[in-house]
Motif scaffolding. Structure first.
Motif, PDB file in Angstrom:
ATOM      1  N   LEU A 114      13.341  36.900   7.020  1.00  0.00           N
ATOM      2  CA  LEU A 114      14.143  36.738   8.235  1.00  0.00           C
ATOM      3  C   LEU A 114      15.634  36.652   7.916  1.00  0.00           C
ATOM      4  CD1 LEU A 114      11.892  34.233  10.192  1.00  0.00           C
ATOM      5  CD2 LEU A 114      12.437  36.583  10.889  1.00  0.00           C
ATOM      6  N   SER A 118      18.433  39.236   9.249  1.00  0.00           N
ATOM      7  CA  SER A 118      19.549  38.758  10.070  1.00  0.00           C
ATOM      8  C   SER A 118      20.866  39.457   9.740  1.00  0.00           C
ATOM      9  CB  SER A 118      19.709  37.241   9.911  1.00  0.00           C
ATOM     10  OG  SER A 118      20.169  36.907   8.607  1.00  0.00           O
ATOM     11  N   LYS A 124      17.713  36.819  14.290  1.00  0.00           N
ATOM     12  CA  LYS A 124      16.560  36.507  13.456  1.00  0.00           C
ATOM     13  C   LYS A 124      16.700  35.142  12.783  1.00  0.00           C
ATOM     14  CE  LYS A 124      14.250  40.385  13.920  1.00  0.00           C
ATOM     15  NZ  LYS A 124      12.914  40.400  14.539  1.00  0.00           N
ATOM     16  N   GLU A 491       9.665  40.912   8.942  1.00  0.00           N
ATOM     17  CA  GLU A 491      10.492  39.966   9.683  1.00  0.00           C
ATOM     18  C   GLU A 491      10.393  40.145  11.184  1.00  0.00           C
ATOM     19  OE1 GLU A 491      13.070  43.549   9.039  1.00  0.00           O
ATOM     20  OE2 GLU A 491      11.654  42.367   7.896  1.00  0.00           O
ATOM     21  N   GLN A 492       9.773  41.269  11.653  1.00  0.00           N
ATOM     22  CA  GLN A 492       9.658  41.484  13.076  1.00  0.00           C
ATOM     23  C   GLN A 492       8.455  40.768  13.670  1.00  0.00           C
ATOM     24  OE1 GLN A 492       9.778  45.740  13.550  1.00  0.00           O
ATOM     25  NE2 GLN A 492      11.981  45.827  13.264  1.00  0.00           N
ATOM     26  N   GLU A 495       8.809  38.480  16.971  1.00  0.00           N
ATOM     27  CA  GLU A 495       9.300  38.976  18.252  1.00  0.00           C
ATOM     28  C   GLU A 495       8.532  38.356  19.419  1.00  0.00           C
ATOM     29  OE1 GLU A 495      11.812  40.840  19.075  1.00  0.00           O
ATOM     30  OE2 GLU A 495      12.508  41.165  17.037  1.00  0.00           O
TER      31      GLU A 495
END
Length: 499
Positions: A114, A118, A124, A491-492, A495
């Motif tokens: 994350l 970012s 993020k 890292e998504q 969401e």
């Protein structure tokens, strides 16, 4: 749930923010030379590895040296059953570390990804609080439940650990005290991973070294001054880890820009839980199979008497010094790999992996060669009994050969964890457990004690081969995950939590 479902859920890419990323505080922090974030984001690879791995290696070595000193304190009581008790309890300590690893390694890898993401999407970084709070309190609650169950079932548990009649009282004393501190031990291991996720390896080193020093002081008090024996050793370990938890909590509160341990950020949202457990389950399986390994070894070796068990305990502690040095590299590089993957920086990811592999290779070859050549002299420092010495040198040699394979296998596992490849990490963990039991049973049947001693070495070599094959099979998926906007980018996975 199938293994494939443990991967980070595929989510449609979020639109990019309508701001210039170069003007955001996230990128400014990443660009500030000398900060922990800079080492993850853009420092030269060798400097980044020195910053992340040397403190970890130093702390691990200090911990290994403490284990040897602790064995010396116990050995000074001239009772082989006390040393055997610590050996019997080792699998349980491995389980506690595994619980902390589920939340700490899984949460730490996600936090680093994350942070990397970012740099392109500053929002993020705001999601990290949910991950850190879930990781800490998940480890505490799980540790409390397991510790309570263990205390209720103490006597059957000691028998399961393999303690014979002579070793039952000492093993019960050590395990009973340790179980009372399980929530603390799990939290300490979890927090260590979370702090490292931001690149703060020096702070981890400070805490672990201070803990080892405190452990020695408590050992002197509880073992030599108050003669509490192995119960005193367990109490010393528990109290020193209380200090570790306090140090990490205070440091994060004062210095971390993103992590929070406040319960109000705790969440059970699937988009948080699945990525953490996806990586953490592999860590738990690995720890679980290490426990199975130790249990099987203990129960088979006990047939050969306390001499074999004592030799095994001392040999393992000597081998831990180079092993922990290797672990300092394989664990230290994980945040760097995860950050580069989250950022989508293919060149940095490959460079970090290549340099860390060269480092691991150099360490294992030098350490193994040195200790194999001078193994008898080193062993004599701790044991004078010739019968224990003869068995111990053979065990030490087997441990060192296994370390070579395990070092590279550990690096591959860290790579899988950093990139969120849950299935790949689980495959390696399953391979270790599935292969070891038949190998050690057949080894004992065909070769006796020698078969038991070398079984783990054979298993580690096969696991390394499995890891290389799995890595080759995963390369295409990892490349897709690095691609900008890919639904596989780990890292998504949060969401859904903020939608």
């Amino acid at each position: 749930m199938s293994i494939s479902n443990l991967e980070t859920p595929a989510i449609e890419p979020a639109p990019r923010p309508a701001v210039d990323p170069a003007s955001t505080p996230e990128v400014s922090a990443a660009a500030k030379v000398g900060t922990d974030r800079w080492y993850l984001a853009s420092a030269p690879i060798i400097r980044a590895l020195v910053h992340l791995c040397v403190p970890m290696a130093a702390a691990m070595i200090v911990g290994a040296i403490y284990n040897v000193i602790n064995a010396g304190f116990i050995g000074s009581l001239h009772d082989a059953t006390l040393l055997a008790a610590i050996t019997f309890a080792a699998p349980l300590l491995g389980l506690v570390m595994g619980v902390g690893g589920v939340f700490g390694v899984g949460g730490g890898a996600l936090i680093s990804r994350l942070l990397g993401a970012s740099e392109h999407d500053p929002s993020k970084a705001g999601e990290i609080k949910r991950v850190s709070s879930f990781a800490l309190w998940g480890s505490v609650v799980t540790g409390a439940v397991l510790g309570g169950i263990g205390l209720l079932l103490l006597h059957p548990l000691v028998s399961l650990l393999g303690a014979d009649a002579a070793a039952v009282p000492a093993t019960s004393a050590f395990v009973g005290v340790m179980l009372a501190f399980v929530p603390v031990l799990a939290a300490a291991f979890c927090l260590e991973q979370l702090v490292r996720a931001e690149g703060a390896a020096r702070q981890v080193m400070i805490a672990l070294i201070a803990s080892a020093v405190a452990n020695v002081v408590f050992d002197i008090l509880f073992i030599l001054v108050l003669p509490w024996g192995v119960a005193g050793a367990a109490l010393a370990m528990g109290l020193s880890n209380v200090g570790v938890v306090a140090y990490f909590a205070i440091w994060l509160h004062r210095h971390s820009d993103h992590l929070s341990l406040a319960p109000r950020w705790f969440t059970l949202a699937p988009a948080v839980v699945k990525p953490v457990f996806g990586v953490g389950v592999g860590e738990l399986l690995q720890s679980g199979f290490l426990i199975v390994t130790a249990l099987v070894l203990n129960n088979l070796a006990v047939a050969y008497g306390d001499t074999a068990l004592a030799a095994m305990g001392v040999a393992v502690r000597i081998a831990q010094v180079p092993e922990f040095l290797v672990m300092g590299v394989t664990l230290g590089v994980l945040p760097l790999l995860a950050y580069a993957y989250g950022k989508g920086d293919r060149a940095r990811l490959r460079s970090a992996l290549r340099v860390s592999a060269i480092t691991v290779g150099g360490i294992v070859l030098v350490a193994a060669t040195t200790l194999i050549v001078f193994g008898e002299q080193v062993f004599q420092v701790f044991v004078a009994d010739r019968s224990v010495l003869a068995i111990g040198v053979t065990i030490l040699t087997a441990q060192l050969v296994a370390m070579i394979a395990n070092g590279f296998a550990g690096l591959i596992i860290s790579f899988f964890q950093a990139t969120g490849r849950a299935s790949a990490a689980i495959v390696m963990s399953l391979a270790q457990g599935v292969l070891f039991i038949p190998i050690v049973l057949l080894g004992n049947l065909w070769f006796g004690l020698a078969g038991i001693i070398w079984a783990l070495t054979v298993t580690e070599v096969i696991v390394l081969v499995v890891g290389v094959i799995t890595w080759i099979a995963s390369r295409r998926a990892i490349e897709r995950g690095l691609a900008e906007g890919s639904a596989e980018r780990a890292e998504q996975g949060l969401e859904a939590a903020v939608a």
